[in-house]
Design a protein around this motif. Structure first.
Motif, PDB file in Angstrom:
ATOM      1  N   SER A 180      12.318  21.781 -47.443  1.00 31.44           N
ATOM      2  CA  SER A 180      12.536  21.004 -48.128  1.00 31.44           C
ATOM      3  C   SER A 180      14.161  21.054 -49.156  1.00 31.44           C
ATOM      4  O   SER A 180      14.107  22.150 -49.476  1.00 31.44           O
ATOM      5  CB  SER A 180      12.119  20.314 -48.366  1.00 31.44           C
ATOM      6  OG  SER A 180      10.971  20.569 -49.417  1.00 31.44           O
ATOM      7  N   TYR A 181      14.551  19.668 -50.157  1.00 34.41           N
ATOM      8  CA  TYR A 181      14.924  19.958 -50.518  1.00 34.41           C
ATOM      9  C   TYR A 181      14.530  20.188 -51.937  1.00 34.41           C
ATOM     10  O   TYR A 181      15.381  20.834 -52.899  1.00 34.41           O
ATOM     11  CB  TYR A 181      15.934  18.563 -51.325  1.00 34.41           C
ATOM     12  CG  TYR A 181      14.874  17.385 -50.845  1.00 34.41           C
ATOM     13  CD1 TYR A 181      14.997  17.067 -52.491  1.00 34.41           C
ATOM     14  CD2 TYR A 181      14.217  16.763 -50.585  1.00 34.41           C
ATOM     15  CE1 TYR A 181      14.275  16.417 -53.222  1.00 34.41           C
ATOM     16  CE2 TYR A 181      13.685  15.977 -50.751  1.00 34.41           C
ATOM     17  CZ  TYR A 181      13.092  15.513 -52.133  1.00 34.41           C
ATOM     18  OH  TYR A 181      12.766  14.664 -52.240  1.00 34.41           O
ATOM     19  N   SER A 210      13.062  21.816 -54.758  1.00 38.85           N
ATOM     20  CA  SER A 210      13.483  23.406 -55.861  1.00 38.85           C
ATOM     21  C   SER A 210      12.807  24.502 -54.863  1.00 38.85           C
ATOM     22  O   SER A 210      11.214  23.914 -55.376  1.00 38.85           O
ATOM     23  CB  SER A 210      14.335  23.295 -56.953  1.00 38.85           C
ATOM     24  OG  SER A 210      13.241  22.533 -58.514  1.00 38.85           O
ATOM     25  N   GLN A 215      20.205  19.620 -39.612  1.00 43.35           N
ATOM     26  CA  GLN A 215      20.697  20.261 -40.959  1.00 43.35           C
ATOM     27  C   GLN A 215      21.907  21.355 -40.580  1.00 43.35           C
ATOM     28  O   GLN A 215      23.225  21.501 -41.167  1.00 43.35           O
ATOM     29  CB  GLN A 215      20.462  21.393 -41.068  1.00 43.35           C
ATOM     30  CG  GLN A 215      20.393  22.800 -42.120  1.00 43.35           C
ATOM     31  CD  GLN A 215      19.269  23.278 -42.497  1.00 43.35           C
ATOM     32  OE1 GLN A 215      17.976  22.748 -43.432  1.00 43.35           O
ATOM     33  NE2 GLN A 215      19.135  24.320 -43.015  1.00 43.35           N
ATOM     34  N   GLN A 240      20.642  20.426 -47.270  1.00 40.54           N
ATOM     35  CA  GLN A 240      19.729  21.040 -46.518  1.00 40.54           C
ATOM     36  C   GLN A 240      19.172  19.662 -46.184  1.00 40.54           C
ATOM     37  O   GLN A 240      20.114  18.663 -46.446  1.00 40.54           O
ATOM     38  CB  GLN A 240      18.621  21.389 -47.709  1.00 40.54           C
ATOM     39  CG  GLN A 240      18.998  22.938 -47.990  1.00 40.54           C
ATOM     40  CD  GLN A 240      17.423  22.912 -49.580  1.00 40.54           C
ATOM     41  OE1 GLN A 240      17.963  23.352 -51.110  1.00 40.54           O
ATOM     42  NE2 GLN A 240      16.759  23.634 -49.043  1.00 40.54           N
ATOM     43  N   TRP A 264      17.225  16.337 -46.505  1.00 45.58           N
ATOM     44  CA  TRP A 264      16.107  15.697 -46.953  1.00 45.58           C
ATOM     45  C   TRP A 264      14.817  14.081 -46.282  1.00 45.58           C
ATOM     46  O   TRP A 264      15.648  13.836 -45.804  1.00 45.58           O
ATOM     47  CB  TRP A 264      16.649  14.421 -48.133  1.00 45.58           C
ATOM     48  CG  TRP A 264      15.668  13.883 -49.298  1.00 45.58           C
ATOM     49  CD1 TRP A 264      14.703  13.027 -48.762  1.00 45.58           C
ATOM     50  CD2 TRP A 264      16.067  13.481 -50.637  1.00 45.58           C
ATOM     51  NE1 TRP A 264      14.295  12.211 -49.933  1.00 45.58           N
ATOM     52  CE2 TRP A 264      14.862  12.929 -51.053  1.00 45.58           C
ATOM     53  CE3 TRP A 264      16.950  13.779 -51.719  1.00 45.58           C
ATOM     54  CZ2 TRP A 264      14.843  12.225 -51.775  1.00 45.58           C
ATOM     55  CZ3 TRP A 264      16.977  13.142 -52.198  1.00 45.58           C
ATOM     56  CH2 TRP A 264      15.459  12.889 -52.996  1.00 45.58           C
ATOM     57  N   ASP A 314      23.434  18.212 -50.128  1.00 48.74           N
ATOM     58  CA  ASP A 314      23.907  19.070 -50.851  1.00 48.74           C
ATOM     59  C   ASP A 314      22.712  19.176 -52.402  1.00 48.74           C
ATOM     60  O   ASP A 314      23.572  18.692 -53.644  1.00 48.74           O
ATOM     61  CB  ASP A 314      25.648  19.759 -51.264  1.00 48.74           C
ATOM     62  CG  ASP A 314      25.516  20.281 -52.114  1.00 48.74           C
ATOM     63  OD1 ASP A 314      24.635  21.242 -52.585  1.00 48.74           O
ATOM     64  OD2 ASP A 314      27.079  20.171 -53.199  1.00 48.74           O
ATOM     65  N   PRO A 315      22.111  19.988 -51.922  1.00 50.15           N
ATOM     66  CA  PRO A 315      21.411  20.452 -53.239  1.00 50.15           C
ATOM     67  C   PRO A 315      21.823  20.450 -55.147  1.00 50.15           C
ATOM     68  O   PRO A 315      21.492  20.458 -55.547  1.00 50.15           O
ATOM     69  CB  PRO A 315      20.310  21.170 -53.033  1.00 50.15           C
ATOM     70  CG  PRO A 315      20.723  22.048 -51.876  1.00 50.15           C
ATOM     71  CD  PRO A 315      22.625  21.800 -52.225  1.00 50.15           C
ATOM     72  N   LEU A 330      22.366  14.005 -54.490  1.00 49.79           N
ATOM     73  CA  LEU A 330      20.511  13.693 -54.393  1.00 49.79           C
ATOM     74  C   LEU A 330      20.720  11.930 -55.632  1.00 49.79           C
ATOM     75  O   LEU A 330      19.390  11.587 -54.968  1.00 49.79           O
ATOM     76  CB  LEU A 330      20.292  14.966 -55.272  1.00 49.79           C
ATOM     77  CG  LEU A 330      20.835  16.169 -55.153  1.00 49.79           C
ATOM     78  CD1 LEU A 330      19.717  17.473 -56.281  1.00 49.79           C
ATOM     79  CD2 LEU A 330      19.580  16.239 -53.431  1.00 49.79           C
TER      80      LEU A 330
END
Length: 468
Positions: free
Chosen positions: A44-45, A47, A337, A344, A346, A393-394, A400
């Motif tokens: 997943s997104y 971290s 994806q 990534q 979400w 884009d993380p 986000l």
């Protein structure tokens, strides 16, 4: 020190603990950076937050030994299966020791006469079904990924077959778990029903490793259907597709699978799999039963979807094509994806009462169309569960923030409709902030349970419950 979610602390592991674990587990105890990184993230997104050590275990007794040692030193323990979670369940925000259960992969006993099986937590659903095939049996809960059954129980997973066969909640008969002090507990026997005491099985299924670490499960099995058929049909809009499934379920047609893929998802599927589906909202159906029963179910559904505006009803020409349909559906995550390399997914995960699903999906499409990035819509619409795949884009804080706002609106709408923030992915770290909105005073009861069963707060801390 009592490990609490309110203070992100990562003191070094006590030397006495690392020495004891290293002596007992040898090269199955690791502090190598690559091992730590691999055990600090899911798919997943969220971290990565690596643990400070990893222990690969081979038995319930070994799990109990690790937990006992960690409890003595007030060190967190984080269970790890296959690393396929979507809500940050396996991250280690406070450091600690990751217990990798992937090596506990024995199928302990198959009891065909009782339609049940006992497995260790590291057995995957594919491994189990391959083992069962020659006996004419299968385990139906199917999230799609190569998940471990222990992880599926811990997150109360479901998937494409849930509309007919239920979720892990309905299909775990009993389990073995290691509690926070290292005690090994078996939650029940193999009887199909019991009124004896508190239902510890249901308590631990879905607890995400925060109340106990599941090491063994006894599961329900089913006979492989005599006949299985699959079909697809397209619709001019999502609301018509969802409405037709709801009508089929309300009519009592025992559909085995009813999966929605919106036009954007079909676009991603065509690109990723080099397929040639018409790029319209599409339903994938599967029917189980006798040849005559399957034919009748399919005819009834075909009549319903035709009345709802479907332009076609395409039968899979054989088992190979049917398998390809479900391979595509199970790998949609990677197809969407691929629409934005380097980004990534979400993945959202709400579930509402069936009668509310059409309106929720329709309203949500306004957010989908207005977003600055690609969003797919897929769903197990036969049980009111659907997902958005937000391709972000993380490293972009604006994206986000936009994704978080879309997710917040979706979850709040679902809860307002008497639904839930998560139908199958679980809470992890990603959905903690919605728990009080969904459960109200029930969160205090959950905290009391957590305190009673894990007074030191060492079991997968920072997950499920919001900050006090």
């Amino acid at each position: 020190m009592n490990v609490q979610p309110s203070s992100l602390t990562r003191p070094p592991l006590p030397e006495a603990l690392t020495a004891a674990l290293s002596a007992r587990f040898g090269d199955r105890f690791s502090r190598r950076p690559a091992d730590l990184e691999a055990h600090g993230r899911g798919e997943s997104y969220h971290s990565a937050q690596p643990p400070q050590a990893v222990c690969r275990v081979a038995s319930t007794d070994e799990v109990a030994a690790i937990v006992t040692l960690c409890a003595a030193h007030r060190v967190p323990v984080i269970p790890f299966g296959a690393g396929t979670s979507l809500e940050g369940h396996v991250t280690a925000p406070y450091g600690g020791v990751c217990i990798d259960l992937g090596g506990m992969n024995r199928i302990v006993a198959v009891r065909a006469g009782d339609l049940d099986v006992t497995v260790e937590a590291g057995v995957t659903r594919q491994q189990l079904n391959t083992h069962l095939r020659d006996q004419g049996l299968f385990f139906p809960v199917d999230p799609g990924a190569e998940c471990t059954l222990g992880g599926m129980a811990a997150t109360r997973a479901s998937g494409t077959n849930a509309v007919r066969y239920g979720t892990m909640r309905e299909n775990v008969i009993s389990l073995t778990a290691v509690m926070a002090d290292g005690t090994i507990v078996r939650s029940g026997g193999r009887a199909r029903k019991s009124s004896a005491g508190y239902d510890l099985t249901r308590l631990l299924v879905g607890s995400e490793g925060t109340l106990g670490i599941i090491t063994e499960l006894t599961l329900r099995l089913y006979g492989i259907p005599e006949a299985v058929s699959a079909a697809t049909c397209t619709f001019p809009d999502i609301a018509s597709a969802v409405g037709s499934v709801i009508m089929a379920i309300q009519c009592g047609i025992p559909v085995a699978r009813a999966e929605l893929l919106d036009a954007r998802t079909i676009q991603a599927v065509n690109r990723h799999f080099k397929a040639t589906f018409e790029e319209l909202p599409t339903l994938f159906f599967e029917f189980h039963g006798t040849p005559a029963g399957v034919e009748e179910q399919a005819r009834q559904v075909q009549d319903i979807v035709s009345a709802s505006g479907s332009g076609d009803f395409h039968w899979a020409s054989g088992q190979e094509e049917a398998n390809r349909l479900w391979h595509i559906r199970h790998n949609v995550h990677y197809a969407v994806q691929g629409m934005r390399p380097g980004a990534q997914v979400w993945s959202t995960d709400v579930c509402v009462p069936l009668s509310q699903l059409t309106d929720l999906v329709r309203i949500t499409q306004d957010d989908v169309m207005a977003a600055s990035f690609f969003i797919s819509t897929v769903g197990h619409v036969g049980d009111g569960n659907f997902h958005l795949g937000l391709i972000v884009d993380p490293k972009n804080p604006d994206e986000l923030a936009e994704a978080a706002a879309i997710n917040d609106r979706l979850v709040k709408r679902a809860i307002a409709l008497d639904g839930t923030a998560t139908g199958e992915h679980g809470v992890g770290v990603g959905k903690r902030k919605f728990m009080e909105l969904e459960h109200g005073a029930g969160v205090a009861v959950m905290r009391a349970l957590k305190q009673a069963l894990d007074p030191l707060g060492i079991l997968n801390p920072g997950k499920v419950l919001p900050d006090a």
